[in-house]
Design an enzyme around this catalytic site. Structure first.
Site, short mmCIF file in Angstrom:
data_model
loop_
_atom_site.label_atom_id
_atom_site.label_comp_id
_atom_site.label_asym_id
_atom_site.label_seq_id
_atom_site.Cartn_x
_atom_site.Cartn_y
_atom_site.Cartn_z
N ARG A 173 0.83 -1.22 0.00
CA ARG A 173 0.00 0.00 0.00
C ARG A 173 0.86 1.27 0.00
O ARG A 173 0.52 2.27 0.63
CB ARG A 173 -0.97 0.02 1.20
CG ARG A 173 -1.94 -1.14 1.21
CD ARG A 173 -2.94 -1.13 0.06
NE ARG A 173 -3.73 -2.33 0.06
CZ ARG A 173 -3.43 -3.43 -0.65
NH1 ARG A 173 -2.38 -3.44 -1.47
NH2 ARG A 173 -4.19 -4.49 -0.60
N SER A 223 -11.50 -1.74 3.11
CA SER A 223 -10.80 -2.10 4.34
C SER A 223 -10.20 -0.85 4.97
O SER A 223 -9.47 -0.12 4.31
CB SER A 223 -9.66 -3.08 4.05
OG SER A 223 -10.20 -4.27 3.57
N GLU A 293 -5.49 2.25 6.66
CA GLU A 293 -5.10 2.22 5.25
C GLU A 293 -5.76 3.39 4.51
O GLU A 293 -5.19 3.95 3.59
CB GLU A 293 -5.57 0.89 4.64
CG GLU A 293 -5.41 0.82 3.14
CD GLU A 293 -5.81 -0.53 2.55
OE1 GLU A 293 -5.58 -1.56 3.21
OE2 GLU A 293 -6.35 -0.53 1.43
#
Ligand SMILES: Cc1cc2nc3c(=O)[nH]c(=O)nc-3n(C[C@H](O)[C@H](O)[C@H](O)COP(=O)(O)OP(=O)(O)OC[C@H]3O[C@@H](n4cnc5c(N)ncnc54)[C@H](O)[C@@H]3O)c2cc1C
Length: 300
Positions: A173, A223, A293
């Site tokens: 990420r 998420s 995230e």
């Protein structure tokens, strides 16, 4: 006249003033941007940046808003939205050259149509190629770094550069775009020839798994937390008995504990409070500090 007012006056046809960011995020949450613009092409994007000049007007770049939590006070300055614009796609042999504003699902389907495999993992990830490059988005057995060869970027001073795979600094990420104030314009993807039917079948299979496991009909940003090493955020949250936990209109999804969903007029404050609560309880129960995230931006 302020610098922003001058900018709005120069590009009236592409500017929205006091635009609620809740209209531009998959969470359906977010206070107003002073101004939001969707440039129609690269020339217009460059002209807007030039007119915004040297940081006099703060600039925020966004794609489709599927990984963003915009705080309730909104965003000062100009938001430039690159979604459904700069979205050209060209197939050259095993390569696809695509604009940052193309939607990943559409791009994955065009690759399948052209008999090119490798992008199936991305077919169900909402958002644009630009957002996926910024996040090194991934799912199931793939991530962007597996398929990207090079990227063309624009600095805020209007200069363009071509970055090679080594320079893209992809990690979990993570990418070079984070922290460098570069705008992704276009990427070249390296795919492999394959049978179209098998490629489409894999896309359908992955999308079916998504529909079963994720609350796709309720607004969210996917998420919320990164995957902690050797574990899954959703599993830790479920083990901490936090499924269904609610603050205001924000709820830990009862279907997938890694998602926070907006079950009715949630504010960013509700979501941030729920994130902190989940982090605290999971840390006490399992010793793991979950790291968000999603990108949290804008003013309180
Ligand atoms: C239901 C759901 C499921 C999801 N599933 C997944 C999944 O399986 N895997 C996954 O990785 N993510 C998933 N996500 C999160 C999200 O879809 C991805 O992170 C996606 O790549 C974000 O793209 P976007 O265009 O919406 O970016 P945005 O949310 O608009 O922006 C994200 C970041 O990228 C930056 N950015 C966007 N475009 C550019 C550009 N052209 N140049 C420079 N910076 C840019 C923005 O500044 C911002 O910091 C999911 C989200 C939802 C709502």
């Amino acid at each position: 006249m302020s610098s922003l007012a001058r900018l709005i006056a120069m590009f009236p046809h592409v500017m929205l003033r006091q635009e609620p960011m809740s209209r531009h995020t998959s969470f359906g949450i977010g206070g107003p941007a002073d101004a939001l613009c969707v440039p129609r092409d690269l020339a217009e994007l460059k002209a807007v940046l030039r007119a915004a000049g040297d940081g006099r007007v703060p600039i925020t770049i966004m794609g489709h808003g599927s990984n963003l939590l915009v705080r309730d006070g909104g965003i000062r300055g100009l938001v430039i939205k690159i979604s459904g614009t700069l979205d050209q796609v060209a197939v050259r042999g095993d390569n696809i050259i695509a604009g940052a504003g193309v939607h990943l699902s559409a791009l994955a389907r065009q690759a399948a149509e052209a008999g090119l495999m490798g992008l199936e993992f991305a077919a169900g990830i909402p958002g644009t190629l630009g957002g996926a490059l910024y996040m090194n988005a991934g799912a199931y057995d793939g991530e962007m770094k597996d398929v990207v060869n090079s990227m063309r970027v624009l600095a805020e001073d209007g200069t363009e550069r071509m970055l090679t795979l080594d320079e893209l600094a992809f990690g979990y990420r993570q990418s070079v775009l984070q922290g460098h104030r570069l705008i992704a314009l276009e990427a070249t993807l390296q795919l492999r020839p394959g049978p179209r039917e098998a490629i489409f079948a894999k896309i359908e299979e992955l999308n079916r798994r998504r529909r079963e496991k994720q609350p796709l009909a309720i607004p969210s940003a996917g998420s919320v937390f990164k995957r902690p090493p050797g574990n899954f955020a959703g599993t830790l949250i479920e083990q901490a008995k936090l499924k269904g936990c609610r603050i205001g209109g924000a709820e830990v999804s009862t279907l997938h504990a890694g998602f926070i969903v907006n079950v009715g007029a949630a504010t960013a404050r509700d979501v941030v409070a729920l994130i902190s609560h989940v982090q605290g309880v999971v840390q006490v129960k399992s010793g793991v500090l979950l790291e968000p995230e999603i990108r949290i931006i804008g003013e309180e």
